[in-house]
Design a protein around this motif. Structure first.
Motif, PDB file in Angstrom:
ATOM      1  N   GLY A  64      -6.418   5.255 -11.580  1.00 19.77           N
ATOM      2  CA  GLY A  64      -6.563   5.692 -12.960  1.00 19.77           C
ATOM      3  C   GLY A  64      -6.080   7.122 -13.133  1.00 19.77           C
ATOM      4  O   GLY A  64      -5.656   7.783 -12.180  1.00 19.77           O
ATOM      5  N   LYS A  65      -6.170   7.630 -14.343  1.00 18.90           N
ATOM      6  CA  LYS A  65      -5.696   8.976 -14.635  1.00 18.90           C
ATOM      7  C   LYS A  65      -6.538  10.015 -13.910  1.00 18.90           C
ATOM      8  O   LYS A  65      -7.759   9.912 -13.857  1.00 18.90           O
ATOM      9  N   GLU A  66      -5.869  11.009 -13.350  1.00 17.51           N
ATOM     10  CA  GLU A  66      -6.556  12.077 -12.614  1.00 17.51           C
ATOM     11  C   GLU A  66      -6.159  13.416 -13.225  1.00 17.51           C
ATOM     12  O   GLU A  66      -5.000  13.817 -13.179  1.00 17.51           O
ATOM     13  N   GLU A  67      -7.131  14.106 -13.828  1.00 18.19           N
ATOM     14  CA  GLU A  67      -6.853  15.360 -14.527  1.00 18.19           C
ATOM     15  C   GLU A  67      -6.843  16.554 -13.577  1.00 18.19           C
ATOM     16  O   GLU A  67      -6.059  17.488 -13.743  1.00 18.19           O
ATOM     17  N   SER A  68      -7.731  16.556 -12.612  1.00 21.63           N
ATOM     18  CA  SER A  68      -7.813  17.684 -11.682  1.00 21.63           C
ATOM     19  C   SER A  68      -6.526  17.797 -10.873  1.00 21.63           C
ATOM     20  O   SER A  68      -5.975  16.781 -10.430  1.00 21.63           O
ATOM     21  N   VAL A  69      -6.058  19.012 -10.684  1.00 17.44           N
ATOM     22  CA  VAL A  69      -4.880  19.219  -9.845  1.00 17.44           C
ATOM     23  C   VAL A  69      -5.155  18.739  -8.422  1.00 17.44           C
ATOM     24  O   VAL A  69      -4.301  18.124  -7.778  1.00 17.44           O
ATOM     25  N   ALA A  70      -6.329  19.024  -7.924  1.00 28.02           N
ATOM     26  CA  ALA A  70      -6.709  18.586  -6.579  1.00 28.02           C
ATOM     27  C   ALA A  70      -6.941  17.076  -6.576  1.00 28.02           C
ATOM     28  O   ALA A  70      -7.801  16.570  -7.298  1.00 28.02           O
ATOM     29  N   ALA A  71      -6.173  16.364  -5.787  1.00 26.53           N
ATOM     30  CA  ALA A  71      -6.319  14.905  -5.707  1.00 26.53           C
ATOM     31  C   ALA A  71      -7.588  14.553  -4.945  1.00 26.53           C
ATOM     32  O   ALA A  71      -7.817  15.048  -3.847  1.00 26.53           O
ATOM     33  N   THR A  72      -8.421  13.712  -5.531  1.00 29.36           N
ATOM     34  CA  THR A  72      -9.632  13.246  -4.850  1.00 29.36           C
ATOM     35  C   THR A  72      -9.687  11.721  -4.878  1.00 29.36           C
ATOM     36  O   THR A  72      -9.404  11.065  -3.886  1.00 29.36           O
ATOM     37  N   LYS A  73      -9.986  11.161  -6.051  1.00 32.39           N
ATOM     38  CA  LYS A  73     -10.088   9.696  -6.108  1.00 32.39           C
ATOM     39  C   LYS A  73      -8.763   9.034  -5.761  1.00 32.39           C
ATOM     40  O   LYS A  73      -8.744   7.963  -5.145  1.00 32.39           O
ATOM     41  N   SER A  74      -7.643   9.667  -6.138  1.00 34.80           N
ATOM     42  CA  SER A  74      -6.349   9.062  -5.797  1.00 34.80           C
ATOM     43  C   SER A  74      -6.126   9.077  -4.289  1.00 34.80           C
ATOM     44  O   SER A  74      -5.502   8.167  -3.731  1.00 34.80           O
ATOM     45  N   PHE A  75      -6.643  10.111  -3.604  1.00 31.74           N
ATOM     46  CA  PHE A  75      -6.517  10.155  -2.146  1.00 31.74           C
ATOM     47  C   PHE A  75      -7.367   9.064  -1.505  1.00 31.74           C
ATOM     48  O   PHE A  75      -6.900   8.330  -0.625  1.00 31.74           O
ATOM     49  N   VAL A  76      -8.609   8.934  -1.943  1.00 30.67           N
ATOM     50  CA  VAL A  76      -9.489   7.894  -1.394  1.00 30.67           C
ATOM     51  C   VAL A  76      -8.891   6.516  -1.657  1.00 30.67           C
ATOM     52  O   VAL A  76      -8.847   5.661  -0.758  1.00 30.67           O
ATOM     53  N   CYS A  77      -8.423   6.292  -2.877  1.00 30.44           N
ATOM     54  CA  CYS A  77      -7.825   4.997  -3.212  1.00 30.44           C
ATOM     55  C   CYS A  77      -6.574   4.727  -2.379  1.00 30.44           C
ATOM     56  O   CYS A  77      -6.310   3.579  -1.989  1.00 30.44           O
ATOM     57  N   THR A  78      -5.810   5.771  -2.100  1.00 39.19           N
ATOM     58  CA  THR A  78      -4.615   5.608  -1.267  1.00 39.19           C
ATOM     59  C   THR A  78      -4.998   5.201   0.147  1.00 39.19           C
ATOM     60  O   THR A  78      -4.369   4.307   0.745  1.00 39.19           O
ATOM     61  N   LEU A  79      -6.018   5.835   0.718  1.00 38.47           N
ATOM     62  CA  LEU A  79      -6.470   5.461   2.059  1.00 38.47           C
ATOM     63  C   LEU A  79      -6.924   4.005   2.099  1.00 38.47           C
ATOM     64  O   LEU A  79      -6.626   3.275   3.056  1.00 38.47           O
ATOM     65  N   VAL A  80      -7.636   3.597   1.076  1.00 41.25           N
ATOM     66  CA  VAL A  80      -8.121   2.206   1.038  1.00 41.25           C
ATOM     67  C   VAL A  80      -6.945   1.236   0.916  1.00 41.25           C
ATOM     68  O   VAL A  80      -6.918   0.199   1.590  1.00 41.25           O
ATOM     69  N   ALA A  81      -5.958   1.567   0.095  1.00 42.19           N
ATOM     70  CA  ALA A  81      -4.785   0.705  -0.038  1.00 42.19           C
ATOM     71  C   ALA A  81      -4.030   0.602   1.288  1.00 42.19           C
ATOM     72  O   ALA A  81      -3.565  -0.479   1.675  1.00 42.19           O
ATOM     73  N   ILE A  82      -3.898   1.720   1.987  1.00 40.13           N
ATOM     74  CA  ILE A  82      -3.232   1.714   3.295  1.00 40.13           C
ATOM     75  C   ILE A  82      -4.019   0.871   4.290  1.00 40.13           C
ATOM     76  O   ILE A  82      -3.437   0.076   5.050  1.00 40.13           O
ATOM     77  N   ALA A  83      -5.336   1.024   4.291  1.00 44.48           N
ATOM     78  CA  ALA A  83      -6.164   0.220   5.190  1.00 44.48           C
ATOM     79  C   ALA A  83      -6.003  -1.272   4.892  1.00 44.48           C
ATOM     80  O   ALA A  83      -5.912  -2.100   5.811  1.00 44.48           O
ATOM     81  N   HIS A  84      -5.955  -1.619   3.621  1.00 45.41           N
ATOM     82  CA  HIS A  84      -5.790  -3.020   3.218  1.00 45.41           C
ATOM     83  C   HIS A  84      -4.433  -3.566   3.679  1.00 45.41           C
ATOM     84  O   HIS A  84      -4.343  -4.668   4.246  1.00 45.41           O
ATOM     85  N   LEU A  85      -3.392  -2.781   3.470  1.00 42.88           N
ATOM     86  CA  LEU A  85      -2.050  -3.193   3.882  1.00 42.88           C
ATOM     87  C   LEU A  85      -1.977  -3.419   5.387  1.00 42.88           C
ATOM     88  O   LEU A  85      -1.482  -4.458   5.855  1.00 42.88           O
TER      89      LEU A  85
END
Length: 340
Positions: free
Chosen positions: A138-159
């Motif tokens: 989803g949309k991330e307003e903060s410059v510092a990536a947080t939820k997008s980083f966690v979601c990326t790790l989960v997507a990589i783990a799934h792949l």
């Protein structure tokens, strides 16, 4: 930053369901391809996620994995023809960084299979890729990536779980929301008073937690203005340990798999030097820590590593506030970094 990080459990839960068919198909394609090696392409927090992909792939019996420097394709245009039929996992929240796009285009010219792991599926990077793995942050307003980083790790783990047929990991990913909610509740912000006045520290991890340590060190710098450098628990003994002594601080994100070997001995070394130790991990490994961080129990070490970064984010946020900084808008940084 803090509120967006807190969205991670629900975002990841939805992601696993939304990506199920895609991941099965991509895993099957990668098994049929059976490449001699694979590569990653990323910068910043995304490069820490790429490092996580390397460790997870290689520890699950997948192919050797290299980090492809963006400049090889974006500046030199010399991507090797040996990339033909090689999976190149390009990790980028925005999918709009010019150097990553140029490097991915150069690899595609050599016949690489471009797999984009992105939050923005309408991005230029997604458009040029053979496969697009949405992280659904989803949309991330903060410059510092947080939820997008966690979601990326989960997507990589799934792949990688689908690719390597890691059935335990696939099963545990079905309950990722519950695990991450426990990690969110077990936040590490209570350690903030020990770090708020610190000007420099080492963040240590190993195996699956080394990229997590790298992300933590990056967030200390960008959100809290605190100089931090990440090292392997093993590598720190090869020189950097000479910089640490009485009154200094180390933050340890302890692994819970085979990579925990030697951790208690390393902490003993720091303890003898009267170094302040703040640590997560298995109780027997971190018995000498001055401050023990809550560690969420996970049946798979990869998911335990992911949980630890979600527990960490409130700590970085709290230190930033204590140091009178705005964690959402760090100076000199933008959400999309445009490098060539």
């Amino acid at each position: 930053m803090l509120s967006e990080a807190a969205e991670s459990p629900e975002r990841c839960e939805a992601q696993i369901a939304a990506n199920a068919d895609l991941m099965r198909a991509l895993g099957k394609r990668l098994r049929a391809l059976d490449p001699d090696f694979m590569a990653t392409l990323a910068r910043g927090s995304s490069d820490q996620a790429a490092g996580f992909a390397k460790v997870l792939t290689e520890t699950r019996g997948g192919p050797p994995t290299l980090s492809h420097a963006p400049s090889i394709g974006s500046l030199y245009r010399t991507t090797s023809p040996k990339f033909c039929d090689i999976p190149l996992i390009v990790v980028s929240q925005s999918g709009r960084s010019p150097d990553l796009i140029a490097a991915a285009e150069d690899a595609a010219r050599q016949g690489a299979m471009i797999i984009a792991v992105v939050n923005d599926v309408e991005s230029p990077l997604a458009a040029l890729s053979d496969w697009v793995v949405p992280v659904h942050a989803g949309k991330e307003e903060s410059v510092a990536a947080t939820k997008s980083f966690v979601c990326t790790l989960v997507a990589i783990a799934h792949l990688i779980a689908e690719w390597t047929q890691d059935h335990l990991l696939l099963d545990e990913l079905q309950t990722i929301g519950d695990l991450l909610r426990r990690a969110r509740d077990a936040d590490w912000a209570s350690a903030a008073p020990l770090l708020a006045e610190t000007e420099s520290l080492l963040v240590l991890g190993r195996g699956l937690t080394l990229p997590i340590a790298g992300e933590a060190a990056l967030k200390f710098k960008e959100a809290a203005g605190l100089h931090a450098e990440a090292f392997s628990i093993a590598e720190v003994a090869h020189g950097p340990m000479t910089l640490v002594g009485r009154g200094d601080t180390v933050l340890v994100i302890g692994p819970v798999d085979a990579a925990r070997a030697g951790l208690s001995d390393r902490l003993s070394d720091f303890h003898q030097r009267e170094t302040r130790i703040i640590a997560s991990g298995m109780a027997e490994d971190i018995a000498l820590a001055d401050f023990r961080l809550p560690t969420v129990d996970a049946r798979h070490p990869a998911l335990g590593a992911i949980a630890s970064i979600l527990s960490f984010y409130p700590l970085a946020n709290r230190i930033a506030v204590m140091r009178h900084r705005n964690p959402d808008q760090p100076p000199h940084l933008r959400k999309v970094t445009r490098t060539l």
